[in-house]
Each structure stands twice: as structure tokens, then as C-alpha cells.
Design an enzyme around this catalytic site. Structure first.
Site, PDB file in Angstrom:
ATOM      1  N   ASP A 127       4.878  16.880 -12.350  1.00 54.90           N
ATOM      2  CA  ASP A 127       5.178  16.801 -10.468  1.00 54.90           C
ATOM      3  C   ASP A 127       4.363  17.789 -10.382  1.00 54.90           C
ATOM      4  O   ASP A 127       4.195  18.645  -9.252  1.00 54.90           O
ATOM      5  CB  ASP A 127       6.464  17.273 -10.506  1.00 54.90           C
ATOM      6  N   ARG A 154      15.490  17.196  -4.901  1.00 52.75           N
ATOM      7  CA  ARG A 154      14.972  17.581  -3.143  1.00 52.75           C
ATOM      8  C   ARG A 154      14.683  16.875  -2.886  1.00 52.75           C
ATOM      9  O   ARG A 154      13.869  16.694  -1.550  1.00 52.75           O
ATOM     10  CB  ARG A 154      14.641  18.648  -3.944  1.00 52.75           C
ATOM     11  N   GLY A 176       8.968  31.977 -13.152  1.00 55.37           N
ATOM     12  CA  GLY A 176       8.706  32.628 -14.976  1.00 55.37           C
ATOM     13  C   GLY A 176       7.841  34.007 -14.902  1.00 55.37           C
ATOM     14  O   GLY A 176       6.714  33.541 -14.161  1.00 55.37           O
ATOM     15  N   LYS A 233      -9.276 -14.422   6.581  1.00 58.79           N
ATOM     16  CA  LYS A 233      -8.379 -14.531   5.378  1.00 58.79           C
ATOM     17  C   LYS A 233      -8.921 -15.959   4.744  1.00 58.79           C
ATOM     18  O   LYS A 233      -9.032 -16.759   4.562  1.00 58.79           O
ATOM     19  CB  LYS A 233      -7.192 -14.799   6.004  1.00 58.79           C
ATOM     20  N   LEU A 245       6.252  17.153 -19.626  1.00 63.22           N
ATOM     21  CA  LEU A 245       7.216  16.865 -19.215  1.00 63.22           C
ATOM     22  C   LEU A 245       8.156  15.980 -17.772  1.00 63.22           C
ATOM     23  O   LEU A 245       7.167  16.941 -16.916  1.00 63.22           O
ATOM     24  CB  LEU A 245       8.300  18.330 -19.202  1.00 63.22           C
ATOM     25  N   ALA A 246       8.645  15.362 -18.494  1.00 63.04           N
ATOM     26  CA  ALA A 246       8.604  14.537 -16.758  1.00 63.04           C
ATOM     27  C   ALA A 246      10.482  13.991 -16.569  1.00 63.04           C
ATOM     28  O   ALA A 246      10.380  12.799 -16.746  1.00 63.04           O
ATOM     29  CB  ALA A 246       8.089  13.142 -16.830  1.00 63.04           C
ATOM     30  N   SER A 274     -15.656 -22.668  23.109  1.00 64.15           N
ATOM     31  CA  SER A 274     -14.420 -22.114  23.093  1.00 64.15           C
ATOM     32  C   SER A 274     -13.436 -22.842  22.637  1.00 64.15           C
ATOM     33  O   SER A 274     -13.558 -23.856  23.698  1.00 64.15           O
ATOM     34  CB  SER A 274     -14.899 -21.519  24.010  1.00 64.15           C
ATOM     35  N   ASN A 323     -22.429 -19.880  15.110  1.00 63.26           N
ATOM     36  CA  ASN A 323     -21.759 -18.873  16.094  1.00 63.26           C
ATOM     37  C   ASN A 323     -20.415 -20.142  16.485  1.00 63.26           C
ATOM     38  O   ASN A 323     -20.119 -20.925  16.919  1.00 63.26           O
ATOM     39  CB  ASN A 323     -22.768 -19.059  17.168  1.00 63.26           C
TER      40      ASN A 323
END
Ligand code: UD1
Ligand code: CA
Length: 497
Positions: free
Chosen positions: A113, A19, A150, A361, A12-13, A415, A387
Site C-alpha cells: 500500500d 478505512r 515504529g 467508431k 505484505l498485502a 448535408s 468531405n
């Protein structure tokens, strides 16, 4: 424990979940990398039901789209108006009948849920139901605070007599601390019949599925309750605070499973994992670590502190410290961080090092290769034993196209190098500090570039990159300049002040 395959699980959904205060249906909210509904469907799948029907209502397009990606085999039944749990079950039963499916055997009901529910608990429920030969068996629990639920009303003999909703219960019944979880096993024939006999004569004016218990009993069927061992497991999530609590509980359960398999978790409170994450034995998860999605970490690795891995594989004995990775691969013995960012398609081979303030990446970094400091490696293939000097950039993007570059095995670059893609540095080549490498460096050569005096090639962007945002901005600036020099001309001629 042997249980038969249920004929159906009905979830059941349809409810709105007001809330949550959300644009999204409640059952789509996620914890531990999966929607609440996804968790429930995973638990239900452990029963290997013949079919699963999710009753959808509020936000049903969103729920259906979600199901199409996470559980395409699941059917849906629409409950356009939420006239109660019994009405929702009736909608499912009618949808199944319309699809020409006649159910026989056991049907299990759950909510969408209750993400903490375990498949094992549903199996115990079904086993108890079938062993007792019940027409209906409710999964109950003893809870510290039963208000709102319940209540399971039993006779002196202990037999289940009825479920009475909180709103309909008298003072005596409200003292009962055994509550209805909202999950049940039903005999299919009994269920498909009884859903047509539920009244709306109650405090909410809704069709209650809970009434099925007393109705079936009054008709001489056997009904019962199976008390769940852990009442937390059957709790529903109604708001964001309960979502956070459920998340923490589920995370703790996942971490316990990892620890049982030999993983050290230094600080369980600050370590977060998704369902399906795998970690090998003797790996240490340091504080502030989050493992998401399909992440898999090998044995004897060290992850954290301060690491988020998403859909990433990490090999044995690798180290990842203060890093964020997504769809990356880090092979055994490699070291990443501190302060590294591996983006999709970053493949770091064994014993390689991705150091401090380095971003990678869509690139391969060969075995034993080091990229130690302040560098961007985008769309590049670095061989083995390379390197890369500090503070270098693989300049992969010319503003329109992305190009790849290569660095051959055992090359050593200086570098502060810029590698203007596409470009290739050959095997064993060197490059000088501050070099801007625009042309291939042959194997074994030293590539240097002299410090050029700056020259500006006027109008290059509009000519060579027409139609880009940069070209348009340049054009606007040019027009503004033309306009103001025209105005300057007028001023010079006419102003008498
Ligand atoms: C229900 C049970 C109660 C139990 C409690 C456990 C009934 C009448 N009562 O009460 O005995 O202790 O669950 O949490 O069944 N739903 C629909 N369509 C509807 C109504 C509800 O799909 O028309 C779904 C909701 O989305 C929700 C679930 O059913 O996921 C429970 O509904 P809710 O209204 O919260 O039931 P409770 O009043 O909490
Ligand atoms: Ca509820």
C-alpha cells in the site's frame, strides 16, 4: 550503484484496509492507471529479484485475480489471519520453503500500500545493506509527525539498537522523529531463522517483524538503517483522502518527468497522466487534460483544453480539443474537436479533420478527409480527400446486424445524408443534400433521393425482426390494442348507465 539481484522481494498485502470503506481490497485501489500493488511491484521489479512473493489474506481471490493479469510471474503466500507483520513474513518464508526454494543473499520486504515508493530508493537500500554487510537494514525516514509509526532507537554511537512500536514506546522514545518505513533489506539466512523467534509479547499481541532488528543485533549480527531522502515516498495509503494525496503526488512526479523531456504543461494541477503515458517534445498539454492507459502523443501536438485520451495514439503536430477518445489513433497533423468522441477502432489519418459534435467508431478516415460537423461515422471506411456534409449518419445498425460502408477518395457528400449500410459511395462521387443513400453511388455520379411521402409497412418488425425487444414491444402494443377494441365492443353492447 551496483547491487546484486535480491533472492526475493516479499510484499505484505494481507491487511483489510478497513478505512477505505470498500468492497475491494485496499491494495487494488488505483492511482495513475495502476493499482497500489501494481506500483509497488513495478518498483520491486527494478531490483530484478529472483522471485517476488505477495502475502495475501483479506480479499485474496480478488488480489490473486488481479496479479494474474498484471504480474503473472509473482507468487502468493496466504496469511489467513493477520497476526502481525512478522507473522506475514513467516508465512512467505514458509511458502517459499514448501516450494523447495532455499533463499540466499538479500531479501527485500515492502508493503503493498505504498504506491509512491520508487525502485531507485529500494536500490539505495539494498546497496547500503550490502555495503555495510548487515543482517538487517531498515529503510527509515525523518518525518514531521512520527505518531503511529515504529521509532528507530539508536545508541549514543548512532548504531541502530531496536525498532519500538508507537504503542510500546515510552514518552522519551515517542520524541524520536526517525521512523520505520516498514521496508527492509535482510540477509536471507538471518531472516528465515529470525521469523521463527518473534514473540507476541507486545501491546498488540502480534508477531512484529520489527523485533527482528533487536533480536539479530543481540545475537551479534550487524544491523543498520538507511534514511530515505524523501519521507513522502514511503507513506502508506490508508483511506480515500490519502489515496487522493498520493495520486496528486505521483501525478506531479509523472508531469515533472514529461516537462523535463520538453513537454509544456500549462496547468499541472488540472492535468492528469497515467504511468506509462508518453508525450513528445514541444507538445502542449492544455488545462483539464487527462491522458490514460497506453496513450502516446507525438511531438509538437496540442492536446486540450478539456481532453481525455485513453489508450490512444496521437501523431506529431496533431490537435485535439475538447474531446474524449478511447482506443483510437489520430495521425500527424490531424485535428479533432472541439466536442468530438472517438470510440474504439477510430483511425484518423494524417491531416484529416474530425470536427464539432462528431462521433467516430470502428472506422477509418483517410488522409486529408474532413468530417466537420454533427455527424456519426460508424463502421465506415472513408477514403482520402473526402468531405462529409454536415449532419450525416452512417446508419450502420439495422437493429440486429452492423454493416460497413465505404466512401471513395475525393467524394463529396451533401448535408444531412443517411448512408444505409452496407453501401458504397464511389470515388469522386457527390450526393445531394438530404439524400438517403441506400444503393451504391458509382464513381463520379451524383446520388440524390427524392423526398418520399411516408408510408408505413404494417407488421414489418415482428415479421422481419422476430424475437427482438422491439418485436416483443410491438406485439404487446398490438395485444393491448386488440384487447381494448374487444372491450370497446362489449361496452357498446352492454352498458346501460
Ligand atoms: C508497521 C510497522 C511500523 C512502521 C509502519 C510503517 C510493525 C510491527 N510495525 O506498523 O514500525 O512504522 O508499519 O507504515 O511491523 N500486514 C499483513 N499482515 C499482518 C499485518 C500487516 O499483511 O498480519 C500488512 C498490512 O496489510 C499493511 C502492512 O503489513 O500493508 C503494515 O501493517 P500495519 O498493521 O498497518 O502496520 P503498522 O501498525 O502501521
Ligand atoms: Ca500502517
Amino acid at each position: 550503484m551496483s547491487v546484486s539481484r535480491p533472492a526475493a522481494v516479499i510484499v505484505l498485502a494481507a491487511g483489510e484496509g478497513t478505512r477505505m470503506k470498500s468492497r475491494y481490497p485496499k491494495v487494488l485501489h488505483e492511482l495513475c492507471g495502476r493499482s497500489m500493488l501494481g506500483h509497488v511491484l513495478d518498483a520491486a521489479a527494478e531490483l530484478e529479484p529472483e522471485r517476488t512473493t505477495v502475502v495475501v489474506g483479506h480479499g485474496r481471490e480478488q488480489v490473486r485475480d488481479h496479479l494474474a493479469t498484471v504480474a503473472p510471474q509473482v507468487h502468493t503466500a496466504v496469511q489467513a489471519q493477520q497476526n502481525g507483520t512478522g507473522h506475514a513474513v513467516r508465512m512467505a518464508v514458509e511458502a517459499l520453503r514448501e516450494a523447495g526454494i532455499s533463499l540466499s543473499g538479500t531479501v527485500v520486504l515492502t508493503y503493498g500500500d505504498t504506491p509512491l515508493l520508487r525502485g531507485a530508493t529500494l536500490r539505495e537500500l539494498v546497496a547500503e545493506h550490502e555495503a555495510a554487510g548487515n543482517a538487517a537494514t531498515v529503510l527509515s525516514a525523518r518525518v514531521p509527525d512520527p505518531s503511529g509509526y515504529g521509532r528507530i532507537v539508536r545508541e549514543d554511537s548512532g548504531a541502530v539498537a531496536a525498532i519500538v512500536e508507537h504503542a510500546d514506546a515510552d514518552a522519551g522514545q515517542r520524541q524520536i522523529d526517525e521512523i520505520n518505513s516498514g521496508m527492509y533489506a535482510f540477509d536471507a539466512a538471518a531472516l528465515t531463522d529470525v521469523v521463527h523467534h518473534l514473540s507476541t509479547d507486545n501491546a498488540k499481541g502480534e508477531e512484529y517483524i520489527t523485533d527482528a532488528v533487536a533480536i539479530l543485533r543481540d545475537r551479534g549480527h550487524r544491523v543498520g538503517a538507511f534514511v530515505a531522502a524523501d519521507w513522502v515516498e514511503i507513506q502508506g495509503v490508508n483511506d480515500r483522502a490519502q489515496l487522493a494525496e498520493a495520486w496528486q503526488y505521483l501525478n506531479a512526479r509523472l508531469l515533472r518527468a514529461l516537462m523535463r523531456e520538453g513537454v509544456t504543461v500549462v496547468d499541472p494541477a488540472s492535468t492528469w497522466v497515467d504511468v506509462g503515458v508518453r508525450v513528445g517534445p514541444d507538445t502542449v498539454l492544455e488545462p483539464q487534460t487527462r491522458l490514460r492507459g497506453r496513450t502516446a502523443v507525438g511531438a509538437e501536438a496540442r492536446i486540450g483544453p478539456g481532453v481525455t485520451l485513453r489508450d490512444t495514439t496521437v501523431g506529431d503536430e496533431a490537435t485535439v480539443v475538447h474531446a474524449v477518445t478511447e482506443q483510437a489513433q489520430v495521425a500527424s497533423g490531424a485535428s479533432v474537436g472541439p466536442y468530438a468522441y472517438l470510440r474504439p477502432g477510430a483511425v484518423v489519418a494524417a491531416d484529416a479533420k474530425i470536427g464539432t459534435f462528431v462521433e467516430v467508431k470502428n472506422s477509418t478516415v483517410g488522409e486529408g478527409t474532413k468530417v466537420p460537423h454533427l455527424t456519426y461515422v460508424g463502421d465506415a471506411d472513408l477514403g482520402r480527400g473526402v468531405n462529409i456534409g454536415a449532419s450525416s449518419v452512417f446508419v450502420n445498425y439495422d437493429g440486429v446486424n452492423k454493416n460497413r460502408s465505404q466512401v471513395g477518395d475525393h467524394a463529396r457528400t451533401g448535408s444531412d445524408n443517411m448512408f444505409i449500410a452496407p453501401v458504397r459511395v464511389g470515388e469522386g462521387a457527390y450526393t445531394g443534400a438530404g439524400a438517403v443513400i441506400r444503393e451504391d453511388v458509382p464513381p463520379g455520379a451524383l446520388g440524390v433521393s427524392d423526398g418520399h411521402r411516408q408510408r408505413n409497412i404494417e407488421g414489418w418488425v415482428p415479421r422481419r425482426r422476430p424475437g427482438t425487444a422491439a418485436a416483443e414491444a410491438a406485439q404487446r402494443a398490438q395485444e393491448a390494442e386488440d384487447g381494448s377494441s374487444a372491450a370497446d365492443g362489449r361496452d357498446a353492447g352492454g352498458d346501460q348507465q
